[in-house]
Write an enzyme that holds these catalytic residues in place. Structure first.
Site, PDB file in Angstrom:
ATOM      1  CE  LYS A 109      -4.525   0.617   0.310  1.00 29.54           C
ATOM      2  NZ  LYS A 109      -5.429  -0.425  -0.198  1.00 29.54           N
TER       3      LYS A 109
HETATM    4  N1  GLU Z   1      -6.936  -0.071  -3.395  1.00 30.82           N
HETATM    5  C1  GLU Z   1      -7.698  -1.215  -3.725  1.00 30.82           C
HETATM    6  C2  GLU Z   1      -7.835  -2.135  -2.533  1.00 30.82           C
HETATM    7  O1  GLU Z   1      -7.707  -1.713  -1.410  1.00 30.82           O
HETATM    8  C3  GLU Z   1      -7.230  -1.920  -4.989  1.00 30.82           C
HETATM    9  C4  GLU Z   1      -5.811  -2.373  -5.001  1.00 30.82           C
HETATM   10  C5  GLU Z   1      -5.361  -2.888  -6.369  1.00 30.82           C
HETATM   11  O2  GLU Z   1      -6.168  -2.954  -7.271  1.00 30.82           O
HETATM   12  O3  GLU Z   1      -4.180  -3.204  -6.467  1.00 30.82           O
HETATM   13  O4  GLU Z   1      -8.142  -3.291  -2.674  1.00 30.82           O
END
Ligand code: GLU
Length: 420
Positions: A109
């Site tokens: 993240k």
């Molecule tokens: N931010 C999104 C999540 O928390 C998507 C992450 C992604 O597609 O890599 O799942």
């Protein structure tokens, strides 16, 4: 929990969830430590020029939770409350989410501590490009692949992909997912998280023998995920009776005109002053009587203070970590609410991100129908696996889902062994 640099309330919450899964799996202590803590992180300082010529400095982060099964994967959040502990918790949740879906990824993240509503589009572009520039040594199409999260969107991803590609001297679309389709984004990616939430909700309603047209839904948070979940549920025949965003909530027992709300929010950047329902606070909204409650915003909105007041039959967690551990214990003790845990409920987003990455690597593109059909298949497979794990371990859906993820990661680490 160790006294790490990630120490924070949200990280402690993610660790608490992990411990519950690890306890039920009877994981030895050394395996726990190896599986729990993030592999590595990068903190960066991001100076940008504001439109008035002044220079302002922001703080940014990226946490890669584990690299045992392939590259890491996860979004980038732009929000004023972002800190490294929160980013680490979100990276950990991405790990269990990817493992549960059977994706060849670890979790990651990123985040920047900024209120994006206070920046102009040109300032946001400079910040996004600066963030990616600083991340170039840390990411890669087979190292760490970013995506949108709260406060970022397909345009942000296009800027980041452009910044990375210019550095390399050729287009590298697979460096981020969630791009606009014109620059290599997958059809259906923007809608995928909300679509997945609606699909998982439909399955839970089927299990409870509640016809779609007799169900009501309340959606807290009206960003990309909440608005698409509301739209798809509305299309399926579910009556959406309340929605909210940071500016407040709106209740309409006759049914919210979801399309009109989406159009209004797109024109005005929020639902502020919308007149499609009776105004109410987010707290009142969470306590409304409904079939499905969908928290689709920040983590920890459901806590010990309001968990006892919920009047839903199904809690569909579209957000990451919307229910804190005290609330989770209260909900389990109540026994009258079926929880669709976040790592299953919102996994549609990362699943279609995986499809986008595959399409970029192969330079071959799928139709929207193919994307959604494959997505439904993978969500149903995860759902069945969670049900089986629930029976096997005699536990609740959240612990079962997390235990599946934890078990898969721990097994991969064991097989790869320790180097040197
Ligand atoms: N931010 C999104 C999540 O928390 C998507 C992450 C992604 O597609 O890599 O799942």
């Amino acid at each position: 929990m160790r006294d790490t640099l990630y120490k924070s309330d949200v990280f402690a919450m993610a660790c608490g969830q992990f411990e519950q899964a690890a306890d039920i799996l009877e994981l030895p202590q050394d395996v726990r430590e190896r599986t729990l803590y993030p592999k590595r992180c990068l903190a960066v300082t991001l100076p940008i020029r504001r439109d008035n010529g002044a220079v302002e400095v922001f703080e940014g982060f990226r946490v890669q939770h584990h690299l045992t099964m392939g590259p890491t994967k996860g979004g980038v959040r732009f929000h004023q409350d972002v800190n490294i502990g929160e980013v680490a918790a979100l990276a950990m949740w991405m790990t269990w989410k990817c493992a549960l879906a059977g994706l060849p990824y670890g979790g990651a993240k990123g985040g920047v501590t900024v209120d994006p509503s206070k920046l102009s589009p040109a300032e946001l572009e400079r910040l996004s490009r600066r963030y990616m520039t600083e991340m170039i040594p840390f990411v890669g199409t087979h190292v760490d692949v970013m995506a949108p999260d709260m406060g970022t969107n397909p345009q942000t991803m296009a800027w980041m992909m452009d910044t990375y590609s210019i550095q390399l001297g050729h287009s590298e679309p697979a460096i981020v997912t969630g791009k606009p389709p014109e620059v290599g984004g997958s059809l259906g990616r923007k809608e995928a998280t909300g679509y997945g939430v609606a699909h998982c909700t439909r399955r839970a309603l089927e299990d409870a023998s509640i016809p779609l047209n007799q169900a009501t839904a309340v959606v807290q948070g009206f960003g990309n995920v909440g608005s698409h979940a509301a739209l798809y549920l509305h299309q399926m025949g579910v009556k959406v009776i309340a929605i909210s965003d940071v500016t407040g909530g709106w209740h309409n027992p006759a049914g919210i005109d979801v399309r009109a709300a989406v159009d209004y929010a797109a024109r005005n950047r929020s639902l502020k002053n919308w007149n499609g329902g009776d105004p109410m606070s987010n707290d009142e909204l969470l306590a409304l009587e409904c079939t499905v409650l969908i928290p689709a915003a920040l983590e920890r909105v459901i806590n010990a203070g309001n968990a006892g007041k919920l009047r839903c039959k199904i809690l569909a967690e579209a957000a990451n970590g919307p229910t804190n551990n005290d609330a989770d214990a209260l909900i389990n003790a109540r026994g009258d609410i079926t929880v669709i845990p976040d790592v299953l409920c919102n996994s549609g987003g990362v699943i279609v991100s995986y499809f986008e990455w595959l399409q970029n690597l192969q330079n071959a593109y799928w139709t929207e129908r193919e994307v959604f059909a494959k997505l439904e298949g993978m969500l149903d497979k995860s759902r069945m696996a969670v049900l089986a794990q629930q029976k096997r371990l005699r536990t609740n859906p959240r612990t079962a889902a997390l235990a599946l993820g934890v078990e898969r990661v721990a097994a991969a680490k064991k097989l790869r062994g320790l180097f040197p």
